[in-house]
Design an enzyme around this catalytic site. Structure first.
Site, PDB file in Angstrom:
ATOM      1  N   ARG A 109      39.664  45.709  47.556  1.00  0.00           N
ATOM      2  CA  ARG A 109      39.323  44.719  46.518  1.00  0.00           C
ATOM      3  C   ARG A 109      38.018  45.098  45.819  1.00  0.00           C
ATOM      4  O   ARG A 109      37.190  44.242  45.505  1.00  0.00           O
ATOM      5  CB  ARG A 109      39.186  43.309  47.134  1.00  0.00           C
ATOM      6  CG  ARG A 109      40.447  42.761  47.755  1.00  0.00           C
ATOM      7  CD  ARG A 109      41.504  42.454  46.690  1.00  0.00           C
ATOM      8  NE  ARG A 109      42.628  41.721  47.225  1.00  0.00           N
ATOM      9  CZ  ARG A 109      43.688  42.268  47.802  1.00  0.00           C
ATOM     10  NH1 ARG A 109      43.775  43.578  47.944  1.00  0.00           N
ATOM     11  NH2 ARG A 109      44.683  41.524  48.234  1.00  0.00           N
ATOM     12  N   SER A 124      43.812  34.521  46.743  1.00  0.00           N
ATOM     13  CA  SER A 124      42.813  34.485  47.828  1.00  0.00           C
ATOM     14  C   SER A 124      41.431  34.258  47.236  1.00  0.00           C
ATOM     15  O   SER A 124      41.014  35.002  46.354  1.00  0.00           O
ATOM     16  CB  SER A 124      42.775  35.822  48.571  1.00  0.00           C
ATOM     17  OG  SER A 124      44.036  36.136  49.095  1.00  0.00           O
ATOM     18  N   GLU A 172      36.343  36.710  46.710  1.00  0.00           N
ATOM     19  CA  GLU A 172      37.077  37.718  45.944  1.00  0.00           C
ATOM     20  C   GLU A 172      37.063  37.353  44.455  1.00  0.00           C
ATOM     21  O   GLU A 172      37.009  38.203  43.580  1.00  0.00           O
ATOM     22  CB  GLU A 172      38.528  37.785  46.445  1.00  0.00           C
ATOM     23  CG  GLU A 172      39.358  38.790  45.674  1.00  0.00           C
ATOM     24  CD  GLU A 172      40.855  38.683  45.930  1.00  0.00           C
ATOM     25  OE1 GLU A 172      41.282  38.862  47.074  1.00  0.00           O
ATOM     26  OE2 GLU A 172      41.600  38.447  44.958  1.00  0.00           O
TER      27      GLU A 172
HETATM   28  P1  FAD Z   1      41.363  38.256  35.013  1.00  0.00           P
HETATM   29  O1  FAD Z   1      41.345  37.192  36.048  1.00  0.00           O
HETATM   30  O2  FAD Z   1      41.515  37.849  33.600  1.00  0.00           O
HETATM   31  O3  FAD Z   1      40.051  39.136  35.179  1.00  0.00           O
HETATM   32  C1  FAD Z   1      39.625  39.563  36.450  1.00  0.00           C
HETATM   33  C2  FAD Z   1      38.376  40.451  36.283  1.00  0.00           C
HETATM   34  O4  FAD Z   1      38.706  41.639  35.592  1.00  0.00           O
HETATM   35  C3  FAD Z   1      37.272  39.795  35.435  1.00  0.00           C
HETATM   36  O5  FAD Z   1      36.037  40.214  35.958  1.00  0.00           O
HETATM   37  C4  FAD Z   1      37.503  40.369  34.050  1.00  0.00           C
HETATM   38  O6  FAD Z   1      36.329  40.399  33.258  1.00  0.00           O
HETATM   39  C5  FAD Z   1      37.970  41.775  34.382  1.00  0.00           C
HETATM   40  N1  FAD Z   1      38.898  42.345  33.405  1.00  0.00           N
HETATM   41  C6  FAD Z   1      40.127  41.855  33.090  1.00  0.00           C
HETATM   42  N2  FAD Z   1      40.740  42.680  32.206  1.00  0.00           N
HETATM   43  C7  FAD Z   1      39.889  43.699  31.968  1.00  0.00           C
HETATM   44  C8  FAD Z   1      39.949  44.870  31.136  1.00  0.00           C
HETATM   45  N3  FAD Z   1      41.009  45.156  30.385  1.00  0.00           N
HETATM   46  N4  FAD Z   1      38.866  45.691  31.128  1.00  0.00           N
HETATM   47  C9  FAD Z   1      37.784  45.418  31.872  1.00  0.00           C
HETATM   48  N5  FAD Z   1      37.668  44.327  32.656  1.00  0.00           N
HETATM   49  C10 FAD Z   1      38.707  43.486  32.719  1.00  0.00           C
HETATM   50  N6  FAD Z   1      45.242  40.043  43.759  1.00  0.00           N
HETATM   51  C11 FAD Z   1      45.569  41.045  44.593  1.00  0.00           C
HETATM   52  O7  FAD Z   1      44.896  42.095  44.601  1.00  0.00           O
HETATM   53  N7  FAD Z   1      46.618  40.940  45.450  1.00  0.00           N
HETATM   54  C12 FAD Z   1      47.402  39.842  45.496  1.00  0.00           C
HETATM   55  O8  FAD Z   1      48.343  39.785  46.280  1.00  0.00           O
HETATM   56  C13 FAD Z   1      47.093  38.768  44.614  1.00  0.00           C
HETATM   57  N8  FAD Z   1      47.832  37.637  44.633  1.00  0.00           N
HETATM   58  C14 FAD Z   1      47.514  36.609  43.790  1.00  0.00           C
HETATM   59  C15 FAD Z   1      48.307  35.446  43.820  1.00  0.00           C
HETATM   60  C16 FAD Z   1      48.039  34.391  42.975  1.00  0.00           C
HETATM   61  C17 FAD Z   1      48.909  33.149  43.018  1.00  0.00           C
HETATM   62  C18 FAD Z   1      46.943  34.471  42.071  1.00  0.00           C
HETATM   63  C19 FAD Z   1      46.655  33.341  41.132  1.00  0.00           C
HETATM   64  C20 FAD Z   1      46.131  35.606  42.044  1.00  0.00           C
HETATM   65  C21 FAD Z   1      46.411  36.690  42.909  1.00  0.00           C
HETATM   66  N9  FAD Z   1      45.646  37.863  42.911  1.00  0.00           N
HETATM   67  C22 FAD Z   1      45.975  38.907  43.748  1.00  0.00           C
HETATM   68  C23 FAD Z   1      44.455  37.982  42.051  1.00  0.00           C
HETATM   69  C24 FAD Z   1      44.762  38.446  40.610  1.00  0.00           C
HETATM   70  O9  FAD Z   1      46.096  38.230  40.274  1.00  0.00           O
HETATM   71  C25 FAD Z   1      44.436  39.938  40.398  1.00  0.00           C
HETATM   72  O10 FAD Z   1      43.079  40.182  40.679  1.00  0.00           O
HETATM   73  C26 FAD Z   1      44.756  40.407  38.982  1.00  0.00           C
HETATM   74  O11 FAD Z   1      44.575  41.792  38.861  1.00  0.00           O
HETATM   75  C27 FAD Z   1      43.896  39.706  37.922  1.00  0.00           C
HETATM   76  O12 FAD Z   1      44.425  40.010  36.655  1.00  0.00           O
HETATM   77  P2  FAD Z   1      44.049  39.168  35.384  1.00  0.00           P
HETATM   78  O13 FAD Z   1      44.624  39.874  34.207  1.00  0.00           O
HETATM   79  O14 FAD Z   1      44.445  37.762  35.562  1.00  0.00           O
HETATM   80  O15 FAD Z   1      42.466  39.328  35.387  1.00  0.00           O
HETATM   81  N1  EPU Z   2      46.697  33.525  58.466  1.00  0.00           N
HETATM   82  C1  EPU Z   2      46.502  32.339  59.150  1.00  0.00           C
HETATM   83  N2  EPU Z   2      46.474  31.181  58.436  1.00  0.00           N
HETATM   84  C2  EPU Z   2      46.621  31.148  57.094  1.00  0.00           C
HETATM   85  C3  EPU Z   2      46.790  32.359  56.403  1.00  0.00           C
HETATM   86  C4  EPU Z   2      46.830  33.538  57.109  1.00  0.00           C
HETATM   87  O1  EPU Z   2      46.370  32.325  60.376  1.00  0.00           O
HETATM   88  O2  EPU Z   2      46.580  30.039  56.534  1.00  0.00           O
HETATM   89  C5  EPU Z   2      46.736  34.795  59.239  1.00  0.00           C
HETATM   90  C6  EPU Z   2      48.054  35.026  59.961  1.00  0.00           C
HETATM   91  O3  EPU Z   2      47.735  35.672  61.172  1.00  0.00           O
HETATM   92  C7  EPU Z   2      48.790  35.990  59.048  1.00  0.00           C
HETATM   93  C8  EPU Z   2      47.638  36.822  58.503  1.00  0.00           C
HETATM   94  O4  EPU Z   2      46.578  35.880  58.357  1.00  0.00           O
HETATM   95  O5  EPU Z   2      49.700  36.783  59.741  1.00  0.00           O
HETATM   96  C9  EPU Z   2      47.913  37.507  57.185  1.00  0.00           C
HETATM   97  O6  EPU Z   2      48.339  36.555  56.216  1.00  0.00           O
HETATM   98  P1  EPU Z   2      49.000  37.003  54.839  1.00  0.00           P
HETATM   99  O7  EPU Z   2      50.099  37.959  55.096  1.00  0.00           O
HETATM  100  O8  EPU Z   2      49.312  35.780  54.065  1.00  0.00           O
HETATM  101  O9  EPU Z   2      47.859  37.835  54.136  1.00  0.00           O
HETATM  102  P2  EPU Z   2      46.299  37.564  53.919  1.00  0.00           P
HETATM  103  O10 EPU Z   2      45.528  38.540  54.721  1.00  0.00           O
HETATM  104  O11 EPU Z   2      45.977  36.140  54.108  1.00  0.00           O
HETATM  105  C10 EPU Z   2      46.123  39.318  52.003  1.00  0.00           C
HETATM  106  C11 EPU Z   2      45.615  39.407  50.603  1.00  0.00           C
HETATM  107  C12 EPU Z   2      46.602  38.803  49.632  1.00  0.00           C
HETATM  108  C13 EPU Z   2      47.919  39.563  49.735  1.00  0.00           C
HETATM  109  C14 EPU Z   2      48.424  39.446  51.178  1.00  0.00           C
HETATM  110  C15 EPU Z   2      49.660  40.274  51.409  1.00  0.00           C
HETATM  111  C16 EPU Z   2      43.212  39.459  50.724  1.00  0.00           C
HETATM  112  C17 EPU Z   2      41.943  38.731  50.500  1.00  0.00           C
HETATM  113  N3  EPU Z   2      44.319  38.764  50.489  1.00  0.00           N
HETATM  114  O12 EPU Z   2      46.171  37.938  52.352  1.00  0.00           O
HETATM  115  O13 EPU Z   2      46.098  38.967  48.306  1.00  0.00           O
HETATM  116  O14 EPU Z   2      48.879  39.050  48.852  1.00  0.00           O
HETATM  117  O15 EPU Z   2      47.397  39.950  52.078  1.00  0.00           O
HETATM  118  O16 EPU Z   2      49.314  41.615  51.471  1.00  0.00           O
HETATM  119  O17 EPU Z   2      43.189  40.622  51.096  1.00  0.00           O
HETATM  120  C18 EPU Z   2      44.752  37.987  46.617  1.00  0.00           C
HETATM  121  O18 EPU Z   2      44.021  38.973  46.718  1.00  0.00           O
HETATM  122  O19 EPU Z   2      44.539  37.058  45.794  1.00  0.00           O
HETATM  123  C19 EPU Z   2      45.905  37.867  47.496  1.00  0.00           C
HETATM  124  C20 EPU Z   2      46.743  36.830  47.481  1.00  0.00           C
END
Ligand code: FAD
Ligand code: EPU
Length: 338
Positions: free
Chosen positions: A164, A238, A334
């Site tokens: 991240r 997250s 994050e």
């Molecule tokens: P924004 O939120 O609009 O911007 C994020 C940052 O990037 C800001 O600092 C912004 O200034 C900068 N930025 C955006 N575009 C540019 C550009 N073109 N050039 C330079 N800077 C830029 N993230 C994960 O890694 N894994 C996940 O599994 C994951 N699951 C998610 C689930 C949900 C339900 C939600 C709501 C979010 C999740 N995220 C996850 C976080 C998010 O989706 C990612 O970080 C995604 O890449 C953000 O994209 P965005 O276009 O919305 O960026």
């Molecule tokens: N867990 C709990 N309670 C909860 C949630 C998680 O106990 O409420 C524990 C469980 O042991 C579970 C483990 O955490 O097995 C892992 O949970 P999960 O698979 O949901 O993944 P996470 O570690 O909570 C990370 C990323 C997610 C990504 C998932 C899948 C980060 C900060 N978050 O979550 O990314 O989608 O793994 O790979 O690394 C995001 O970055 O916004 C995001 C959603």
């Protein structure tokens, strides 16, 4: 190109926070970006690049220029025997790029299905999920330096990707507009099913030839079950990163909490799910006023509709404090707080 003044960002952030920016522009290409940034009135103004606003918490009005890219071209730019190089403009919706690759059976980003947001933001935090990270397939990116409007190119090592993390969150924070991302994808995909729940779900298919399309579909299904849909419940995924600690620290904690989960990152480092720590502090499913912690995933702070940024910040601080008191670990956020 239209430049809006005193423009609401409510529909441009998935927390659904209603703040305004002084100026807002949607740009189609690099020419429009340079034209916009050359305007004298923006010279000394703060600039913020946004995509889908899915990793941002706005805490106040933004007294500057917000730029959103709406470029949407994806092309298969070249290929060799083993790899295909796919180039996508910053304004492409990330999941559309995933579908483009999956439909062409190009492997490497299927586990990153359904991550919200746009392509331009993907390198900022090196998006990751279900055992894959952007850095594993990243070839290079193109961008523009905000200060001098020079074109820049970054290779994977230039980006200094981490968990991240990247150079764009550190020394180059808010300095570069990413305009295009080039990925190197595998023409003969190797499935990555190491993340427990994917293996479990795939086995239920009772199918011999598992494809990346199957993996993508299963990732979508898992995500839809576990994570709140921002269209229905405001959130930014997250809120915190999973802490990475030494094996010694991990063993010490494990002697107190025998069920503590942990994922080996290297011979010396273990990653602990912050969701587990937060759940053990009793926050999961809790609602405080207009905000709360998601009932299925304790890492996700949610806005029930009328939540104010101060309520989210207060809850974030409460969680950090309680986790620190109980486990002696400092959670890092994050989400980008602006
Ligand atoms: P924004 O939120 O609009 O911007 C994020 C940052 O990037 C800001 O600092 C912004 O200034 C900068 N930025 C955006 N575009 C540019 C550009 N073109 N050039 C330079 N800077 C830029 N993230 C994960 O890694 N894994 C996940 O599994 C994951 N699951 C998610 C689930 C949900 C339900 C939600 C709501 C979010 C999740 N995220 C996850 C976080 C998010 O989706 C990612 O970080 C995604 O890449 C953000 O994209 P965005 O276009 O919305 O960026
Ligand atoms: N867990 C709990 N309670 C909860 C949630 C998680 O106990 O409420 C524990 C469980 O042991 C579970 C483990 O955490 O097995 C892992 O949970 P999960 O698979 O949901 O993944 P996470 O570690 O909570 C990370 C990323 C997610 C990504 C998932 C899948 C980060 C900060 N978050 O979550 O990314 O989608 O793994 O790979 O690394 C995001 O970055 O916004 C995001 C959603």
């Amino acid at each position: 190109m239209q430049i809006h003044q005193n423009y609401s960002l409510k529909k441009h952030n998935t927390f659904g926070i209603d703040v305004c920016c002084k100026y807002y522009a949607e740009v189609k290409n690099e020419n429009e970006i340079t034209q916009l940034l050359s305007e004298a009135r923006f010279k000394n103004k703060s600039k913020l690049i946004i995509g889908g606003g899915s990793n941002i918490l706005f805490t106040k009005d933004f007294d500057g220029l917000v730029i959103n890219q709406i470029s949407n071209r994806i092309i298969l730019s070249s290929e060799d025997e083993k790899y295909a190089f796919v180039s996508a403009e910053a304004g492409v919706i990330w999941h559309e790029l995933v579908l483009f690759c999956v439909n062409k059976n190009l492997g490497g980003i299927e586990n990153l299905s359904l991550i919200p947001g746009k392509v331009g933001a993907a390198p900022i935090q090196n998006i990751g999920a279900y055992g894959q990270e952007l850095k594993n397939v990243f070839h290079s990116l193109k961008g523009i330096h905000i200060d001098d409007l020079k074109a820049v190119n970054f290779s994977s090592s230039d980006c200094k990707f981490g968990y991240r993390d990247s150079i764009f969150k550190k020394e180059l924070k808010s300095k570069i507009i990413i305009t295009e991302v080039i990925l190197r994808l595998n023409k003969y995909p190797e499935l990555n099913t190491s993340y427990g729940i994917i293996e479990d779900e795939l086995s239920k298919l009772k199918k011999d030839n598992i494809t990346i399309k199957n993996v993508s579909d299963i990732v979508c299904q898992i995500r839809r079950n576990k994570l709140p849909d921002p269209q229905k419940l405001g959130n930014a995924g997250s809120f915190f990163k999973n802490p990475e600690i030494s094996i010694e620290e991990y063993n010490l904690l494990k002697s107190k909490y025998s069920e503590l989960p942990g994922l080996k990152v290297s011979d010396t480092v273990i990653k602990i799910p912050a969701g587990w720590l937060i759940e053990k502090c009793g926050f999961k499913g809790k609602r405080i006023g207009n905000v709360g912690i998601h009932e299925k995933q304790a890492l996700v702070i949610v806005n029930y509709g009328n939540g104010k940024p101060e309520e989210i910040l207060k809850l974030k601080n409460k969680i950090i404090k309680k986790v620190n008191l109980k486990f002696n670990l400092e959670l890092q956020q994050e989400v980008n707080i602006i």
